[in-house]
Write a protein that holds these residues in place. Structure first.
Motif, PDB file in Angstrom:
ATOM      1  N   GLY A 245      10.492  -0.509  -2.970  1.00 15.41           N
ATOM      2  CA  GLY A 245      10.578  -1.738  -2.180  1.00 15.41           C
ATOM      3  C   GLY A 245       9.299  -2.540  -2.188  1.00 15.41           C
ATOM      4  O   GLY A 245       9.068  -3.357  -1.289  1.00 15.41           O
ATOM      5  N   THR A 246       8.463  -2.329  -3.196  1.00 16.87           N
ATOM      6  CA  THR A 246       7.203  -3.069  -3.284  1.00 16.87           C
ATOM      7  C   THR A 246       6.718  -3.065  -4.722  1.00 16.87           C
ATOM      8  O   THR A 246       7.336  -2.454  -5.606  1.00 16.87           O
ATOM      9  N   SER A 247       5.599  -3.751  -4.986  1.00 22.76           N
ATOM     10  CA  SER A 247       5.095  -3.885  -6.352  1.00 22.76           C
ATOM     11  C   SER A 247       4.366  -2.630  -6.809  1.00 22.76           C
ATOM     12  O   SER A 247       3.972  -1.788  -5.998  1.00 22.76           O
ATOM     13  N   MET A 248       4.165  -2.539  -8.125  1.00 27.13           N
ATOM     14  CA  MET A 248       3.449  -1.401  -8.691  1.00 27.13           C
ATOM     15  C   MET A 248       2.049  -1.283  -8.108  1.00 27.13           C
ATOM     16  O   MET A 248       1.586  -0.192  -7.767  1.00 27.13           O
ATOM     17  N   ASN A 249       1.360  -2.425  -7.994  1.00 29.30           N
ATOM     18  CA  ASN A 249       0.002  -2.404  -7.449  1.00 29.30           C
ATOM     19  C   ASN A 249      -0.016  -1.858  -6.037  1.00 29.30           C
ATOM     20  O   ASN A 249      -0.904  -1.074  -5.663  1.00 29.30           O
ATOM     21  N   GLU A 250       0.964  -2.262  -5.232  1.00 26.39           N
ATOM     22  CA  GLU A 250       1.026  -1.799  -3.846  1.00 26.39           C
ATOM     23  C   GLU A 250       1.364  -0.310  -3.777  1.00 26.39           C
ATOM     24  O   GLU A 250       0.846   0.407  -2.926  1.00 26.39           O
ATOM     25  N   ILE A 251       2.247   0.138  -4.653  1.00 27.48           N
ATOM     26  CA  ILE A 251       2.591   1.572  -4.674  1.00 27.48           C
ATOM     27  C   ILE A 251       1.338   2.402  -4.923  1.00 27.48           C
ATOM     28  O   ILE A 251       1.057   3.370  -4.222  1.00 27.48           O
ATOM     29  N   LEU A 252       0.569   2.003  -5.947  1.00 27.56           N
ATOM     30  CA  LEU A 252      -0.638   2.749  -6.290  1.00 27.56           C
ATOM     31  C   LEU A 252      -1.694   2.629  -5.200  1.00 27.56           C
ATOM     32  O   LEU A 252      -2.411   3.594  -4.902  1.00 27.56           O
ATOM     33  N   LEU A 253      -1.778   1.452  -4.597  1.00 30.81           N
ATOM     34  CA  LEU A 253      -2.769   1.245  -3.534  1.00 30.81           C
ATOM     35  C   LEU A 253      -2.433   2.068  -2.303  1.00 30.81           C
ATOM     36  O   LEU A 253      -3.315   2.690  -1.694  1.00 30.81           O
ATOM     37  N   LEU A 254      -1.154   2.106  -1.930  1.00 30.72           N
ATOM     38  CA  LEU A 254      -0.743   2.784  -0.698  1.00 30.72           C
ATOM     39  C   LEU A 254      -0.513   4.273  -0.884  1.00 30.72           C
ATOM     40  O   LEU A 254      -0.775   5.068   0.027  1.00 30.72           O
ATOM     41  N   HIS A 255      -0.004   4.659  -2.065  1.00 33.01           N
ATOM     42  CA  HIS A 255       0.431   6.049  -2.247  1.00 33.01           C
ATOM     43  C   HIS A 255      -0.302   6.795  -3.358  1.00 33.01           C
ATOM     44  O   HIS A 255      -0.121   8.013  -3.476  1.00 33.01           O
ATOM     45  N   GLY A 256      -1.066   6.081  -4.197  1.00 35.44           N
ATOM     46  CA  GLY A 256      -1.776   6.746  -5.279  1.00 35.44           C
ATOM     47  C   GLY A 256      -0.843   7.215  -6.383  1.00 35.44           C
ATOM     48  O   GLY A 256       0.366   6.936  -6.373  1.00 35.44           O
ATOM     49  N   GLN A 257      -1.401   7.954  -7.344  1.00 35.23           N
ATOM     50  CA  GLN A 257      -0.614   8.450  -8.476  1.00 35.23           C
ATOM     51  C   GLN A 257       0.493   9.400  -8.037  1.00 35.23           C
ATOM     52  O   GLN A 257       1.598   9.380  -8.571  1.00 35.23           O
ATOM     53  N   GLY A 258       0.187  10.234  -7.027  1.00 32.18           N
ATOM     54  CA  GLY A 258       1.195  11.193  -6.557  1.00 32.18           C
ATOM     55  C   GLY A 258       2.423  10.498  -6.014  1.00 32.18           C
ATOM     56  O   GLY A 258       3.561  10.869  -6.321  1.00 32.18           O
ATOM     57  N   GLY A 259       2.213   9.453  -5.189  1.00 30.13           N
ATOM     58  CA  GLY A 259       3.333   8.703  -4.634  1.00 30.13           C
ATOM     59  C   GLY A 259       4.100   7.961  -5.707  1.00 30.13           C
ATOM     60  O   GLY A 259       5.335   7.913  -5.688  1.00 30.13           O
ATOM     61  N   TYR A 260       3.368   7.391  -6.646  1.00 30.14           N
ATOM     62  CA  TYR A 260       4.014   6.688  -7.752  1.00 30.14           C
ATOM     63  C   TYR A 260       4.944   7.623  -8.521  1.00 30.14           C
ATOM     64  O   TYR A 260       6.082   7.262  -8.851  1.00 30.14           O
ATOM     65  N   ARG A 261       4.472   8.841  -8.805  1.00 31.08           N
ATOM     66  CA  ARG A 261       5.289   9.783  -9.565  1.00 31.08           C
ATOM     67  C   ARG A 261       6.532  10.209  -8.787  1.00 31.08           C
ATOM     68  O   ARG A 261       7.583  10.459  -9.373  1.00 31.08           O
TER      69      ARG A 261
END
Length: 297
Positions: A158-174
């Motif tokens: 529900g958000t952009s790639m940049n925000e995913i990485l900013l908020l959740h880091g690599q672990g959240g992105y995966r």
């Protein structure tokens, strides 16, 4: 109590630095990105990677989390004993036999879900290989949807790639990436062509999931061609060229390709786009996916 000599200490720090550098290359992360995700300074990470850093447990844990691996994976010298025996056996096999062994293990122990797999094509490889351009045309040929995994991950979060990485880091992105893969496979039993991020192969569980539900094709090119195409696209992520350091970016590409080559080679098929026109590459790709079991019936 045994005291570690200064020479042994330097050797240990050098080995640790090499491992951090290797994992960063495998993830396709710049030092700046790793610093941002881990909360450690770029200068400190530079010292660590050069074997000069006085590393604490907390800083190691932070770096491991940012790389989306455990501290054990970062530090361990040897795998489990049973795994070591299996690796010893597999080391005697050639590449063709290794591919056969992988399929046998997957089928025997339920690691693959072959239902409809041959209809779902996933294009893997580093940016600049032509995944999106060729993917759109292949999907049109096959009469199936074309999707980009990155966009589906954004949809999942529900958000952009940049925000995913900013908020959740690599672990959240995966985590979002795996959820998106499950959903895409379920939503497209009749077929789909999908492009993936270049680093997906470096996540063992995620790549296993991808291979269990998609027919994977590695679009391969030379480092120089990857570089030229990325420059032409005008988007140099994840390469740091803020100071015009294109030679350093090319070195990054070479290092990333070298660290991932064996992983990309696990694909069901390989299409080399180097020195090939778009029409020629599409023809090669069409032949590669035509070799799937469903097409050969």
């Amino acid at each position: 109590m045994e005291i570690i000599s200064e020479q042994d200490s330097k050797a240990t720090l050098s080995e640790l630095g090499s491992r951090v550098r290797a994992w960063r290359a495998r993830r396709g992360m710049t030092r700046k990105q790793l610093a941002s995700d881990s909360g450690l300074s770029e200068r400190f990470l530079a010292d660590v990677e050069s074997g000069k850093g006085n590393v604490s447990i907390n800083s190691l844990a932070a770096a491991a989390r940012a790389l989306n691996i455990s501290m054990l994976e970062l530090l361990q010298d040897a795998p489990r004993q049973a795994l070591a025996r299996v690796q010893g056996l597999l080391s005697r096999l050639d590449d063709a036999q290794l591919d056969q062994a992988y399929s046998l293990l997957g089928n025997t122990f339920g690691l693959t879900d072959m239902l409809g797999r041959e209809q779902r094509v996933a294009l893997i490889g580093l940016r600049g290989a032509g995944k999106s351009t060729l993917g759109v045309q292949l999907a049109a040929q096959r009469g199936v949807p074309f999707i980009e995994l990155d966009r589906e991950i954004e949809r999942e979060a529900g958000t952009s790639m940049n925000e995913i990485l900013l908020l959740h880091g690599q672990g959240g992105y995966r985590r979002y990436e795996r959820r998106a893969l499950f959903r895409i496979a379920e939503d497209h039993p009749e077929g789909v062509v999908m492009t993936t991020g270049g680093s997906i192969v470096s996540e063992r569980d995620t790549f296993d999931l991808l291979q269990s539900r998609f027919y994977c094709v590695w679009l391969k090119a030379s480092p120089e061609e990857h570089m030229a195409r990325v420059v032409a696209q005008g988007d140099m992520r994840p390469f740091d060229v803020t100071r015009g350091a294109t030679s350093e970016a090319l070195d990054d590409i070479r290092r990333i390709l070298a660290s991932r080559e064996a992983l990309y080679a696990r694909a069901d098929a390989v299409v080399d786009t180097a020195a090939r026109s778009l029409k020629q590459s599409l023809s090669d790709l069409t032949r590669a996916v035509a070799q799937t079991p469903n097409e050969m019936k």
